[in-house]
Design an enzyme around this catalytic site. Structure first.
Site, PDB file in Angstrom:
ATOM      1  N   LYS A  96       0.840  -1.203   0.000  1.00 40.28           N
ATOM      2  CA  LYS A  96       0.000   0.000   0.000  1.00 40.28           C
ATOM      3  C   LYS A  96       0.875   1.253   0.000  1.00 40.28           C
ATOM      4  O   LYS A  96       2.011   1.206   0.483  1.00 40.28           O
ATOM      5  CB  LYS A  96      -0.852   0.024   1.276  1.00 40.28           C
ATOM      6  CG  LYS A  96      -1.962  -0.992   1.328  1.00 40.28           C
ATOM      7  CD  LYS A  96      -2.741  -0.870   2.637  1.00 40.28           C
ATOM      8  CE  LYS A  96      -3.864  -1.894   2.715  1.00 40.28           C
ATOM      9  NZ  LYS A  96      -4.912  -1.709   1.708  1.00 40.28           N
ATOM     10  N   ARG A 124     -10.310 -11.584   1.925  1.00 34.76           N
ATOM     11  CA  ARG A 124     -11.134 -12.675   1.379  1.00 34.76           C
ATOM     12  C   ARG A 124     -10.403 -14.006   1.426  1.00 34.76           C
ATOM     13  O   ARG A 124     -11.024 -15.058   1.516  1.00 34.76           O
ATOM     14  CB  ARG A 124     -11.586 -12.295  -0.045  1.00 34.76           C
ATOM     15  CG  ARG A 124     -10.471 -12.114  -1.012  1.00 34.76           C
ATOM     16  CD  ARG A 124     -10.876 -11.276  -2.225  1.00 34.76           C
ATOM     17  NE  ARG A 124     -10.872  -9.843  -1.945  1.00 34.76           N
ATOM     18  CZ  ARG A 124     -11.098  -8.902  -2.861  1.00 34.76           C
ATOM     19  NH1 ARG A 124     -11.382  -9.242  -4.108  1.00 34.76           N
ATOM     20  NH2 ARG A 124     -11.067  -7.632  -2.537  1.00 34.76           N
TER      21      ARG A 124
END
Ligand code: BES
Ligand code: MN
Ligand code: ZN
Length: 491
Positions: A270, A344
């Site tokens: 990120k 996920r």
């Protein structure tokens, strides 16, 4: 903070401040000499009862308190528990000080219901909370409220039940907030597991922590793939609540919470701006733990199992690479196209495991996507489902608890986004509809069980103070998840 109900006449209530919910065009009649001053306050236009406005009267006549705080509640027709919760929190945050440590909130006869009492205590406990454990300033405690009472003259008996329930729910929510602001260096996956064990022991619940080896034996390749880049060992936390007496048939609720203790993005790293906020990527896990604490105390007749996959998502020589293919517990293979879509990956194995443990209905809470923040901002939690019936239970619970949640679509067409040339599924879709494709990915593992997914990325954290709540972790979804279990009736 001590809380309670005071059934004495208002004139006999001793406090540093008495908060009085006040509506537009309706000076509240308290039946004491101060009524005259309250009326003047309205007549002069200094206080109108407008929502979120306050009027302070010092030395109110006929009361045993040095301050009377008129707390604007807006129009009476629009008043409900959610308004009271906010007003109680905001009144406390605004008026607490070294001189205001004992607070009473007046509930007039018509408002003396269990849900109103519950909302008032919740507002007070949530409002008085500050994420200040790491501040060494000793004065920080000077302003906290010591006692909060609901001044409800001659109130009916069921107000005690409401008060008790509200206290339990708000304390559970604050427990989740405590976990939420712990930095990544303190709250590692194993530390989260230790805190979960301590919570379970305190509440008399069973707790299992699956370590890396056990997860390898089971074949949780997706969860382990995320964990492999970190020096911190992963943990899959499982806590069981079982009703003492007879349980409702055909239901075993599984509450799953994303527990990424820090999300750097991994190799798909990120940008550094605001990366510090990624310590709250375990807020879904914290919500599930908070919920089980409340459930253990309020004892609904529904078996509930909480599952929190706890990992740290880091880059490094052992980290998984974009393009890696992992085998999930379900047997399906996944191509990891972006290591930052890690939520996920840990949730899919956990959803499969929850079914192996016998869960019949699944609800997960996760700070899953930036995309849900684009769609709904910081106001609503996004709700996704494969089962309208379970979704309506969740939305009803959220409404009862005053937590804003909004149903999102999950049409089959979104499946077209999830095609991998080399594996059964990729872990990302295209740029568009990112919150939906993330949810769709989870659905592939939750099916065929009824399942609801709460994307709390926009609602788990406040960037700045709100009148009723300090900035930082919100503890969102704790009350809703607990409420789903508390209000479960036979299908
Ligand atoms: N933890 C983030 C989601 C997130 C973003 C939470 C902003 C709170 C605020 C999640 O793991 C993530 O990185 N998601 C990616 C997915 C993308 C790579 C498909 C995202 O949303 O950008
Ligand atoms: Mn991520
Ligand atoms: Zn994440």
């Amino acid at each position: 903070m001590e809380t309670g109900i005071n059934r004495r006449p208002l004139s006999e209530v001793i406090a540093d401040a008495i908060i009085v919910p006040a509506f537009e065009k309706e000076p509240p009649p308290l039946g004491v000499a101060a009524d005259e001053a309250i009326k003047e306050f309205y007549d002069s236009g200094e206080f109108t009862g407008e929502k979120s406005s306050f009027g302070l009267l010092r030395h109110p006549e006929g009361l045993n308190a040095r301050r009377l705080v008129l707390a604007g509640c807006g129009k009476r027709e629009e008043f409900d528990e959610a308004v009271l919760r906010r007003v109680a929190g905001a009144a406390i945050r605004k008026h607490r000080s070294k001189a205001v440590r004992r607070v009473a909130l007046h509930l007039e006869g018509k408002l003396q219901t269990a849900p109103m009492a519950s909302a008032a205590v919740e507002g007070a406990l949530l409002g008085d909370y500050d994420p200040d454990r790491y501040k060494t300033d000793e004065k920080k405690n000077d302003k906290h409220i010591e006692t909060f009472s609901i001044a409800a003259p001659a109130a009916p008996a069921d107000l005690d039940r409401g008060h008790e329930q509200g206290r339990i729910l708000a304390e559970a929510q604050n427990h989740a907030r405590d976990l939420g602001y712990e930095p990544g260096n303190v709250l590692t996956p194993m530390e989260l597991a230790r805190r979960a064990q301590a919570l379970a022991q305190q509440e008399g619940l069973e707790c299992d922590v699956l370590d890396r080896e056990r997860m390898q034996q089971l074949g949780m390749g997706a969860l382990l793939g995320v964990a492999q880049g970190s020096a911190e060992a992963p943990a899959l936390i499982v806590i069981r609540y079982r009703p003492r007496g007879e349980a409702l048939p055909d239901v075993h609720l599984g509450l799953v919470g994303k527990g990424v203790t820090f999300d750097t993005g991994g190799i798909s790293i990120k940008p550094s701006q605001n990366m510090d906020e990624m310590k709250y990527d375990m807020s879904g896990g914290a919500a599930a733990l908070g919920a089980i604490r409340a459930i253990a105390r309020l004892k609904p007749p529904v078996p509930v199992t909480v599952l929190v996959p706890a990992v740290e998502n880091m880059p490094g020589p052992k980290a998984q690479r974009p393009g890696d293919i992992v085998k999930t517990l379900s047997g399906k293979t996944v191509e990891v196209l972006n290591t930052d879509a890690e939520g996920r990956l840990i949730l899919c194995d956990t959803l499969t495991y929850a079914q192996r443990l016998g869960c019949t209905h699944l609800i997960d809470a996760a700070t899953l996507t930036g995309s849900i923040v684009v769609a709904l901002g910081h106001v609503n939690t996004g709700v996704f489902t494969n089962d309208e019936k379970l979704q309506s239970r969740v939305l009803a619970a959220a409404k009862t608890e005053g937590e804003k949640m909004w149903p999102m679509p999950l049409d089959e067409e979104y499946k077209d986004e999830l095609k991998s040339p080399f594996a059964d599924l990729p872990n990302i879709g295209s740029r568009w509809g990112g919150a939906v494709t993330a949810a769709y990915f989870l659905k592939e593992f939750a099916d065929p069980k009824p399942w609801v997914h709460l994307d709390i990325a926009g609602t788990a954290w406040l960037d700045k103070d709100k009148p009723e709540m300090a900035k930082g972790p919100t503890g969102v979804a704790v009350r809703t998840l607990a409420r789903v279990a508390l209000d479960w009736r036979k299908e």
